[in-house]
Scaffold this active site. Structure first.
Site: not given
Ligand code: NAD
Length: 295
Positions: A53, A97, A120
């Protein structure tokens, strides 16, 4: 033999489009999209996801902060960190994460992110906006990537029978809702199936678009596939280790035989995976436009 839908190629095309947008943002606002990735601990899979990412964000010219925190960070410390980035005007996207260590309440952490920076798309506010079809939110990245692949592959979705295998909060449930919404790349008739479904096979056989997110290798047999249909295999299963030490991956569909029956099919790896990253970048760019435009 089916057309192989390459997520790797689609990702490259999307990133190229985003490069143009980053340049336009720079031109108009003299700044770039900002993304922070927060990684707690050193779980190898998480480390490799975050690394990719970060690399992708830097490749697009984003302002990127990789904020790595030790495994024993307290929940309060992590919440304070999120608060800091919520209030940092140079940051338009906050990614935490998952999974987090057991002593931290994941739901509490996700809910602490400003929904307008939740690139997200996991915040309950964004899930609510998704259900309402409200375009001000962020779609969760994997379902958004699946829908984007279906559209870019030229598959007709309006009136199509879509069968989704799996009902998780991050894949099966949201993609089922998204495909049934009004609009481009949607307007489908959706059936969501799961572990308690009777006659899984019969449902799959009806699908013009079959989306499989079960996490079970070879769950979907070639004879379950409607000839000419589009098959999106979301599964990522480690089925062994190559002599090089690299993990051997398989999807949830018996790919080699399925590709002789389907009209279009995604491979694993190189299918949905790369699209997920592309959608994270797309959400971050969209967030930058919104924040900068509102300033
Ligand atoms: P999950 O384990 O949370 O959910 C799996 C779902 O599949 C469950 O709802 C369950 O009811 C259903 N299921 C499992 N076995 C079944 C069976 N035998 N018959 C019918 N239904 C069954 O998993 P998830 O987080 O949704 O992920 C699913 C798969 O997708 C995993 O392999 C995961 O690694 C992969 N994944 C890939 C990406 C990506 O970017 N490519 C992103 C997220 C998840």
């Amino acid at each position: 033999s089916a057309e192989i839908i390459s997520g790797t190629e689609m990702r490259a095309a999307i990133l190229e489009e985003l490069r143009g947008e980053v340049a336009a943002i720079k031109e108009k606002y003299d700044t770039v999209p900002g993304l922070v990735t927060i990684l707690v601990g050193e779980n190898p899979a998480s480390v490799s996801y975050v690394t990719l990412k970060v690399k992708t964000a830097l490749g697009l010219g984003f302002h990127e902060i990789q904020d790595n925190q030790p495994e024993d960070i307290t929940e309060d410390e992590l919440l304070a960190l999120i608060d800091k980035y919520n209030n940092d005007p140079s940051i338009h996207g906050i990614l935490v994460q998952l999974p987090l260590p057991k002593h931290i309440d994941e739901e509490k952490v996700i809910t602490a992110i400003n929904p307008d920076k939740d690139v997200d798309g996991f915040h309950p506010v964004n899930l609510g906006r998704m259900v309402l079809g409200d375009k001000d939110g962020f779609l969760p990245c994997t379902p958004a990537g699946i829908q984007e692949m279906i559209v870019r592959s030229g598959t007709e979705t309006s009136g199509a029978e879509v069968v989704v295998v799996g009902r998780s909060n991050i894949v099966g449930k949201p993609i089922s809702i998204m495909m049934g919404q009004k609009g481009v790349g949607a307007n489908s008739t959706v059936t969501m199936v799961h572990t308690r479904t009777k006659n899984l096979e019969e449902h799959c056989k009806r699908a013009d678009i079959l989306i499989v997110a079960a996490g079970v290798p070879n769950l979907v047999k070639p004879e379950w596939i409607k000839p000419g249909s589009t098959v999106i295999d979301v599964g990522v299963n480690r089925i062994g280790t190559a002599p090089s030490g690299k993990a051997l991956l398989s999807g949830d569909v018996e790919f080699d035989k399925a590709k002789e029956i389907a009209g279009k099919i995604t491979p694993v790896p190189g299918g949905v995976g790369p699209m997920t990253i592309a959608m994270l970048m797309k959400n971050t760019v969209a967030s930058a436009w919104r924040h900068l435009g509102a300033e």
